[in-house]
Design an enzyme around this catalytic site. Structure first.
Site, short mmCIF file in Angstrom:
data_model
loop_
_atom_site.label_atom_id
_atom_site.label_comp_id
_atom_site.label_asym_id
_atom_site.label_seq_id
_atom_site.Cartn_x
_atom_site.Cartn_y
_atom_site.Cartn_z
N CYS A 149 0.71 -1.45 0.01
CA CYS A 149 0.12 -0.10 0.01
C CYS A 149 0.88 1.33 -0.01
CB CYS A 149 -0.93 0.06 1.39
SG CYS A 149 -2.03 -1.47 1.50
N ARG A 204 1.28 1.36 -6.34
CA ARG A 204 1.47 0.50 -4.94
C ARG A 204 0.15 -0.23 -4.45
NH1 ARG A 204 6.33 1.48 -2.18
NH2 ARG A 204 5.57 0.68 -0.48
N TRP A 238 -3.66 -1.97 -1.37
CA TRP A 238 -3.73 -3.35 -2.23
C TRP A 238 -4.27 -4.20 -0.91
CZ3 TRP A 238 -1.12 -7.99 -1.68
CH2 TRP A 238 -1.09 -8.74 -2.72
N ASN A 290 0.47 0.20 6.10
CA ASN A 290 1.37 -0.72 4.96
C ASN A 290 2.23 -1.86 5.75
OD1 ASN A 290 2.41 -1.84 2.74
ND2 ASN A 290 4.16 -0.37 2.88
N GLY A 291 1.49 -3.07 5.38
CA GLY A 291 2.28 -4.23 5.92
C GLY A 291 1.32 -5.37 6.37
N GLU A 294 9.64 -14.66 -19.16
CA GLU A 294 9.40 -13.13 -18.84
C GLU A 294 8.37 -13.03 -19.88
OE1 GLU A 294 9.21 -9.37 -17.78
OE2 GLU A 294 9.75 -11.05 -16.98
N LYS A 296 4.78 -11.20 -18.34
CA LYS A 296 3.90 -10.00 -18.86
C LYS A 296 2.81 -10.19 -19.39
CE LYS A 296 7.14 -7.23 -17.70
NZ LYS A 296 7.18 -8.05 -16.46
N GLU A 309 0.24 -11.06 -16.74
CA GLU A 309 0.07 -9.79 -15.60
C GLU A 309 -1.04 -8.82 -16.21
OE1 GLU A 309 4.00 -8.90 -13.38
OE2 GLU A 309 4.13 -8.51 -15.42
N HIS A 324 7.67 -33.62 -23.96
CA HIS A 324 7.48 -34.20 -22.69
C HIS A 324 6.16 -33.72 -21.97
CE1 HIS A 324 11.45 -36.12 -22.97
NE2 HIS A 324 11.95 -34.97 -23.54
N LYS A 367 2.93 -2.78 -7.36
CA LYS A 367 4.18 -2.64 -8.02
C LYS A 367 5.24 -3.06 -7.01
CE LYS A 367 7.35 -1.00 -11.13
NZ LYS A 367 7.69 -1.48 -12.34
#
Length: 589
Positions: free
Chosen positions: A2, A27, A74, A100-101, A466, A470, A473, A489, A584
């Protein structure tokens, strides 16, 4: 995750706080709120949604008062709702807090407080902080000691900012394992979880250390440990290119940051020679190298491992930060831990390096954010120099990480003559950016597909990982990065008519084997999107990249994949700057 900010000054707080939240919205962006002290009482306005929407809907900027706190959320505990948005207050509304936490023992604390008669409104862990402080203040009558006593029973990670109804001049902030920064201005001071919250107002800061409390008014501040010891700390000027945090003419921050990479790749290579050589000496003289990272930075770590082995002939181990405890017993004074992080505040990375430091390991890091917790806990640091990255999905920070890793590898291997070609990579970026419309059309073609596969070998396999990350996301579709040699396989069973497969296939030592794998998938109905410097009839779609030294292809490939993710989101009508459920800076475990 947050974003929190507190302001004490000589002008109205509300517009400053909402602007600070807007700057930190990456955030967390599911809800937001402010608490403004007007000299008599604290007015709270909060709701779900984006900050600008909430600000207009509730008329936040019209609130009077020169002191206040604010929060962009968040969600961790409790659903996204108006009642769970911050700030939170105590029973009698005498204490207001933003946090925050994560408070690990909040359930036990809540039960105890409810037994004592406290009435809780929200489902969050954060609300217990306000009630604890209120409970302590009733017995002590002292602002500081009531906060310190609350901290003594809180378990977990936290940074929080507090205002009291009976104190119209002061805000308080506390930090434990979550970032908190004091911003020092003229007739105004700030407390925030991110420099971006107040950088337009001041660049003079003090980074709070763990277990510290700061007391702030408009013209003074005082720092102390939670044991009550006064702390004298010099402020520093932050060289953070944060004056430009607008989207300019781009529709999204993510798109702007993809386009910035011609400059940011070049800037990342502009390193202090002494620090660069020291970094190389540490790596070159180590018997045990552990590369620690999370998310996209983890993929940079995999590239580093492959290049160290292939070019420098140095073995290393890549460890997912959250799994580092499994390797802790191997760490000793001969170990080097290379931590890679954009924010420098990722909770799992910090936990890993603190574990390693406790076993006398040497910590070196590649970080974007000056003054972050990781930079302060490292023995040596190289900065990305790419400026603030607002889009939640890492783009320019990843290519900057790669550029620095290549620079280190070339120095360690004695291939310093190739640094010129590495530097020239930035001049090739416009050619990649010219593929934007072509990529957009491909994304429109596959807008209804729900499964995507990215394949490659060697360094290209890591970029496949990657690319898949992306797309997941930003576009919210199932995507997998796969080693091309492993398709037989199991994965071939998933290929059917029309399945899009992105094949990373530059003309390197893996070219023909990967081409054969592409042919196998095409024979089963896949649509092949080839990313290569060489055209081939196997590709249904070919995205051309420039020809470079074979080890440098990952930097070129990934920019195309960033466009693929961005336009994958746009074709599905998603906002790529604010992907759902993500934030983020992952400051909680």
């Amino acid at each position: 995750m947050c974003g929190i900010i507190g302001y004490a000054g000589s002008i109205r707080a509300a517009p400053i706080l909402t602007q600070g939240l807007t700057n930190m919205e990456y955030r967390g962006y599911d809800s937001a709120g402010v608490g403004i002290h007007d000299g008599r009482q604290i007015s709270i306005k909060k709701d779900t949604g984006k900050i600008d929407e909430i600000k207009e809907r509730l008329g936040i900027d019209s609130l009077n008062g020169n002191i206040g706190i604010a929060h962009t959320r968040w969600a961790t505990h409790g659903k996204v709702s108006q009642v769970n948005a911050h700030p939170h207050t105590s029973c009698e509304s005498k204490v207001t807090v933003v946090h925050n936490g994560i408070i690990d023992n909040y359930q036990k604390l809540r039960i105890n407080l409810e037994t004592a008669g406290h009435l809780f409104i929200s489902d969050t862990d954060s609300e217990v902080i306000a009630h604890l402080i209120e409970d302590n203040f009733k017995s002590s009558g002292d602002y500081r000691s009531s906060i310190i006593a609350a901290c003594e029973v809180l378990e977990g990670s936290f940074a929080f900012v507090v205002i009291f109804k009976d104190n119209a001049d002061t805000i308080f902030g506390v930090r434990k394992d979550a970032p908190l920064i004091l911003g020092i201005g003229k007739n105004e001071n700030f407390i925030a979880s991110d420099i971006l919250a107040f950088i337009k107002k001041t660049d003079e800061v003090i980074f709070l250390e763990n277990f510290e409390l700061v007391e702030v008014s408009k013209d003074s501040y005082q720092i102390m440990s939670l044991s009550g010891e006064q702390k004298i700390r010099e402020s520093v000027k932050v060289a953070w290119e944060a004056s430009d945090i607008s989207r300019k003419d781009f529709s999204h921050f993510t798109l702007k940051e993809i386009h910035e990479q011609q400059n940011t790749i070049r800037q990342s290579l502009n390193q202090n020679t002494n620090i660069l050589n020291d970094f190389c000496d540490i790596l070159g003289n180590s018997n045990k190298i552990y590369i620690v990272a999370s998310g996209t930075s983890l993929h940079a770590g995999f590239i580093a491992k492959q290049l160290l082995a292939r070019v420098v002939k140095i073995p290393s181990e890549v460890v997912i930060a959250s799994e580092f405890i499994s390797y802790a017993d191997l760490i000793d004074s001969d170990s080097v831990i290379l931590a890679i992080s954009q924010s420098g505040e990722t909770a799992d990375v910090l936990d890993a390096i603190r574990t390693a430091k406790g076993r006398r390991g040497k910590i070196i890091s590649i970080v974007n954010t000056p003054g972050s917790s990781l930079t302060r806990e490292s023995d040596q640091v190289l900065f990305l120099n790419c400026g603030p990255e607002i889009g939640v999905a890492a783009t320019k920070s990843f290519t900057s990480q790669l550029a620095i890793i290549y620079q280190l590898v070339l120095i360690l291997s004695g291939r310093t003559q190739d640094i010129a070609e590495l530097t020239n990579i930035s001049n090739l970026v416009p050619e990649l950016l010219s593929k934007e419309e072509e990529v957009s059309k491909i994304c429109d073609t596959f807008a209804s597909n729900t499964d995507f596969y990215f394949v490659g070998r060697g360094l290209n396999f890591t970029i496949a990982l990657e690319g898949a990350l992306k797309l997941k996301e930003l576009a919210y579709v199932h995507a997998e990065g796969l080693a091309a040699g492993e398709l037989k396989h199991g994965t071939l069973a998933l290929i059917e008519e029309g399945t899009p497969v992105i094949v990373l296939n530059p003309d390197d030592e893996t070219y023909y084997e990967t081409l054969n794998n592409a042919s196998e998938m095409k024979a089963r109905g896949a649509k092949i999107i080839g990313i290569s410097n060489k055209p081939n009839p196997i590709y249904d779609y070919h995205l051309q990249i420039p020809t470079v030294d074979r080890i440098f292809y990952p930097i070129l490939e990934v920019i195309i994949l960033q466009f693929l993710a961005y336009y994958g989101a746009i074709s599905r009508h998603h906002n790529p700057d604010y992907p759902r459920n993500l934030a983020k800076s992952v400051t909680v475990k």
